[in-house]
Design an enzyme around this catalytic site. Structure first.
Site, PDB file in Angstrom:
ATOM      1  N   HIS A  72      30.526  32.929  92.037  1.00 50.91           N
ATOM      2  CA  HIS A  72      29.189  32.933  91.441  1.00 50.91           C
ATOM      3  C   HIS A  72      28.170  33.356  92.495  1.00 50.91           C
ATOM      4  O   HIS A  72      28.087  32.756  93.569  1.00 50.91           O
ATOM      5  CB  HIS A  72      28.828  31.543  90.915  1.00 50.91           C
ATOM      6  CG  HIS A  72      29.503  31.213  89.625  1.00 50.91           C
ATOM      7  ND1 HIS A  72      29.099  30.172  88.810  1.00 50.91           N
ATOM      8  CD2 HIS A  72      30.541  31.786  88.985  1.00 50.91           C
ATOM      9  CE1 HIS A  72      29.869  30.124  87.735  1.00 50.91           C
ATOM     10  NE2 HIS A  72      30.751  31.087  87.830  1.00 50.91           N
ATOM     11  N   TYR A 201      21.078  24.666  85.632  1.00 56.52           N
ATOM     12  CA  TYR A 201      20.497  23.361  85.928  1.00 56.52           C
ATOM     13  C   TYR A 201      19.194  23.258  85.142  1.00 56.52           C
ATOM     14  O   TYR A 201      18.263  24.021  85.381  1.00 56.52           O
ATOM     15  CB  TYR A 201      20.216  23.222  87.426  1.00 56.52           C
ATOM     16  CG  TYR A 201      21.448  23.116  88.287  1.00 56.52           C
ATOM     17  CD1 TYR A 201      21.870  21.870  88.773  1.00 56.52           C
ATOM     18  CD2 TYR A 201      22.194  24.231  88.630  1.00 56.52           C
ATOM     19  CE1 TYR A 201      23.001  21.756  89.567  1.00 56.52           C
ATOM     20  CE2 TYR A 201      23.335  24.131  89.423  1.00 56.52           C
ATOM     21  CZ  TYR A 201      23.728  22.886  89.888  1.00 56.52           C
ATOM     22  OH  TYR A 201      24.857  22.783  90.671  1.00 56.52           O
ATOM     23  N   PRO A 294      26.101  14.070  92.540  1.00 55.02           N
ATOM     24  CA  PRO A 294      26.761  15.362  92.338  1.00 55.02           C
ATOM     25  C   PRO A 294      25.823  16.536  92.092  1.00 55.02           C
ATOM     26  O   PRO A 294      26.295  17.677  92.005  1.00 55.02           O
ATOM     27  CB  PRO A 294      27.639  15.103  91.112  1.00 55.02           C
ATOM     28  CG  PRO A 294      26.954  13.995  90.377  1.00 55.02           C
ATOM     29  CD  PRO A 294      26.347  13.125  91.432  1.00 55.02           C
ATOM     30  N   LYS A 298      27.990  18.785  96.682  1.00 54.67           N
ATOM     31  CA  LYS A 298      28.281  18.679  98.113  1.00 54.67           C
ATOM     32  C   LYS A 298      29.487  17.817  98.467  1.00 54.67           C
ATOM     33  O   LYS A 298      29.994  17.915  99.590  1.00 54.67           O
ATOM     34  CB  LYS A 298      27.058  18.092  98.845  1.00 54.67           C
ATOM     35  CG  LYS A 298      25.845  18.972  98.842  1.00 54.67           C
ATOM     36  CD  LYS A 298      26.073  20.213  99.676  1.00 54.67           C
ATOM     37  CE  LYS A 298      25.358  21.392  99.078  1.00 54.67           C
ATOM     38  NZ  LYS A 298      25.902  22.670  99.471  1.00 54.67           N
ATOM     39  N   TYR A 386      22.512  25.182  99.062  1.00 53.00           N
ATOM     40  CA  TYR A 386      23.484  25.196  97.967  1.00 53.00           C
ATOM     41  C   TYR A 386      24.781  25.885  98.377  1.00 53.00           C
ATOM     42  O   TYR A 386      25.875  25.446  98.014  1.00 53.00           O
ATOM     43  CB  TYR A 386      22.877  25.892  96.750  1.00 53.00           C
ATOM     44  CG  TYR A 386      23.669  25.670  95.479  1.00 53.00           C
ATOM     45  CD1 TYR A 386      23.479  24.518  94.710  1.00 53.00           C
ATOM     46  CD2 TYR A 386      24.607  26.607  95.022  1.00 53.00           C
ATOM     47  CE1 TYR A 386      24.207  24.300  93.551  1.00 53.00           C
ATOM     48  CE2 TYR A 386      25.340  26.401  93.874  1.00 53.00           C
ATOM     49  CZ  TYR A 386      25.132  25.244  93.139  1.00 53.00           C
ATOM     50  OH  TYR A 386      25.872  25.025  91.990  1.00 53.00           O
TER      51      TYR A 386
END
Length: 391
Positions: A72, A201, A294, A298, A386
């Site tokens: 991704h 998100y 979550p 990580k 990220y």
């Protein structure tokens, strides 16, 4: 039984550490209390940072990951009926993330270890770590109804928060830091192709939602729910309806694809750090030392960072006699851990609606999201975190 490194726990951290040590010519024994089927089926994390992917490839266990993993190059943020794509490689010098479930990572590492004939004991329950402050620590364990002892030069606890390794750290030397969040994630697996080709998100006045995937034909999705929620309180239809509401955007072309739900679960949300991560010849790694909510993806990646740090330190000592990296293990890991804690906390508080949120709190969150999506500097900070901090 005697070995150089006794590893407690055959999750991704313990299994990867065993692989790294084996590649360096260092003997290790892995003890796992559960059976192989359980380890290969427990659903956990699914997002691998660029660094984690690179480590698995370099360790010789990346062939199936390269065939089946979904790379991704971005994530999508949704809020206020808007959508914004964060282009990860453009902001990080080419780094991306890969969707590849923890179960698959474990399968690959287990298969490689068993093929090599290296010691991996399933159904071996660690009972205690003894002599951590000496040069000959040992692990008492029960296997096939018999109690035995594993004599080691080093013990690495990859056995999670409730494991015996963390319990063996002297309380007088221990500092812990913790935050419990007043919400949880209700998660589903569904046999339907994902509705978007990257993770979404979503912030809404009804709470957070995450649209993810496990494969091109399996959707993984989450809803923010009150702490203590029972998954059985929600019907599958109610879950899909709520996902629809929270993922809503001003885009008539987008639709949430629904399908048969095959599994539901509830994940509590907490932050936890244990300091130090080393005492004598006992080292903690993964959830035995730290837990993150979550939201930032990580947990597994932090565990990989821990075992890479330990393997590098022990390999250096074995080859050169230099102890600086072993002595600095805890400090080196904790720098990365606290950055991941910071990022995970920031993402969690930015995207989730607190039960006692006021209109002021809601506007602050929207302002934060607007900042990330209009400032390249703020967006870069998110993308760098990220895709992963250096090991």
């Amino acid at each position: 039984m005697r070995t150089t490194v006794g590893i407690i726990g055959a999750g991704p951290a313990g299994l990867l550490l065993a692989r790294l040590l084996q590649n360096a010519g260092i003997a290790a024994v892995v003890l796992e209390s559960r059976d192989r089927e359980y380890v290969e089926r427990r659903q956990r994390a699914g997002i691998l940072e660029q660094g984690t992917v690179d480590v698995l490839r370099a360790a010789g266990v990346g062939a199936r990951l390269d065939r089946e993993g979904l790379t991704h190059d971005g994530i999508e943020l949704r809020f206020d009926r808007r959508r914004h794509r964060v282009d990860l490689p453009a902001l990080t010098g080419g780094r991306s993330v890969t969707v590849y479930a923890q179960t698959e990572v474990c399968k690959d590492l287990i298969a490689a270890r068993l093929t090599d004939g290296a010691p991996l004991l399933f159904g071996a329950e660690a009972l205690a770590v003894e002599g951590a402050g000496t040069e000959r620590p040992r692990v008492r364990y029960r296997h096939q109804r018999r109690e035995s002892v594993l004599e080691c030069d080093y013990v690495v606890g990859c056995d999670g928060f409730w494991g015996v390794a963390r319990a063996a750290m002297p309380p007088a030397l221990t500092r812990t830091y913790e935050r419990t969040y007043p919400f949880a994630w209700l998660g589903i697996l569904a046999d339907v192709a994902p509705s978007h080709d990257e993770l979404v998100y979503a912030h809404s006045d009804r709470g957070f939602a995450l649209l993810s995937m496990r494969s091109p034909s399996v959707t993984r999705a989450y809803l923010q729910v009150p702490e203590g929620t029972d998954a059985g309180d929600w019907t599958h239809g109610q879950i899909w309806d709520e996902l629809d509401r929270r993922l809503e955007v001003d885009d008539p072309a987008w639709r949430l694809a629904r399908g048969p739900v095959t599994a539901t679960s509830v994940t509590p949300m907490r932050s936890y750090v244990h300091e130090p991560m080393r005492h004598g010849r006992l080292f903690l790694a993964g959830d035995a030392a730290h837990i993150v909510p979550p939201t930032g993806a990580k947990g597994l990646n932090l565990a990989v960072g821990d075992v890479v740090t330990f393997a590098r330190a022990l390999t250096t000592y074995t080859r050169t006699g230099e102890t600086a990296l072993l002595d600095g293990y805890s400090a080196a890991c904790l720098r990365r851990v606290w950055q991941a804690e910071r990022f995970s906390y920031a993402m969690t508080t930015l995207l989730h609606r607190a039960p006692d949120a006021t209109p002021f709190d809601d506007r602050i969150q929207l302002a934060g999201l607007d900042r990330v999506t209009t400032s390249r500097a703020a967006e870069t900070d998110l993308a760098e975190a990220y895709t992963g901090f250096p090991f």
